[in-house]
Design an enzyme around this catalytic site. Structure first.
Site, short mmCIF file in Angstrom:
data_model
loop_
_atom_site.label_atom_id
_atom_site.label_comp_id
_atom_site.label_asym_id
_atom_site.label_seq_id
_atom_site.Cartn_x
_atom_site.Cartn_y
_atom_site.Cartn_z
N ASP A 29 0.84 -1.19 0.00
CA ASP A 29 0.00 0.00 0.00
C ASP A 29 0.89 1.25 0.00
O ASP A 29 1.73 1.41 0.88
CB ASP A 29 -0.91 0.01 1.23
CG ASP A 29 -2.04 1.00 1.10
OD1 ASP A 29 -1.75 2.20 0.89
OD2 ASP A 29 -3.20 0.59 1.20
N PHE A 65 -2.13 -4.89 -10.14
CA PHE A 65 -1.68 -3.54 -9.82
C PHE A 65 -0.73 -3.02 -10.90
O PHE A 65 -0.79 -1.86 -11.28
CB PHE A 65 -0.97 -3.54 -8.46
CG PHE A 65 -1.86 -3.94 -7.33
CD1 PHE A 65 -2.80 -3.05 -6.82
CD2 PHE A 65 -1.77 -5.20 -6.77
CE1 PHE A 65 -3.63 -3.42 -5.77
CE2 PHE A 65 -2.60 -5.58 -5.72
CZ PHE A 65 -3.54 -4.68 -5.23
#
Length: 232
Positions: free
Chosen positions: A137, A210
């Protein structure tokens, strides 16, 4: 250093909700007793990987395995290693167990919980051949940067758990975070950058969702590979 980590505000995950599908629930019931452990339920002391895997082999730890597509492929490509996947999300771990069954994996074990606690309390110094941290993150807002997992104390902890010559491999699609990773890891005396700066993207690392999203949004992917120095 390890006592300071216990008082940290940094954890290896972000709290999110989510229910398991019927298939994931079945996979959990079928495979978790053999393949999984809750970090908070581990007995005090080092994790006995040789007993758990039923063999002695180099141990790779991936922090944040997500839904497991990349993890399963990496474990399948390296049957000679004992592959540990640390993740907090039950649905993701269940999905990974489904993938492990599809691939017929025998070299994969799962740990649910905070990887920082796992490293601090249950991984012996100089016992890991590699630690992998892919697309953690980024906490993009400046006021949240202190929550990023890659901080000096965490990097020092990772370095202490690597065998001499062991590697810490990171990847991110956020430029500022990549620069932060480079700065923090370069300052760790037990690590050296394998490359002059950024590592070339390894062909063996599968493209994650991602990474695909980053490409569509014109963000560059940065890989960093640091190696544990031999101090003897």
């Amino acid at each position: 250093m390890e006592q300071q980590l216990h008082r940290r505000t940094i954890v290896s995950y972000v709290q999110r909700g989510g229910r398991m599908t019927v298939g994931q629930e079945r996979a959990w019931e079928r495979h978790w007793p053999q393949l999984g452990r809750e970090v908070l339920d581990l007995p005090a002391g080092p994790l006995d990987t040789e007993q758990w895997f039923g063999r002695a082999a180099p141990v790779v730890l991936e922090i944040g395995s997500g839904m497991g597509e990349t993890t399963a492929r990496l474990a399948a490509a390296a049957p000679e290693v004992n592959y540990l996947a640390a993740e907090v999300y039950q649905a993701g771990l269940a999905q990974l167990m489904m993938r492990a069954e599809e691939h017929g994996l025998t070299n994969l074990r799962l740990l649910r919980g905070d990887a920082v606690i796992l490293l601090t309390q249950h991984i012996e110094p100089a016992s890991l051949s590699e630690v992998r941290l892919y697309f953690p993150d980024p906490w993009p807002k400046k006021r949240h940067h202190k929550r990023r997992i890659v901080q000096p104390g965490f990097v020092s902890l990772v370095a202490s758990r690597l065998v001499p010559g062991g590697r810490f491999h990171m990847a991110t699609d956020w430029e500022h975070y990549a620069e932060h990773m480079l700065k923090v890891c370069s300052a760790e005396p037990l690590l050296r950058n394998v490359y002059s700066e950024w590592a070339p993207r390894p062909e063996w690392r599968p493209v994650t969702k991602f990474e695909s999203r980053a490409h569509t949004e014109d963000r560059n992917i940065r890989d960093l590979i640091f190696q544990k120095v031999d101090t003897e």
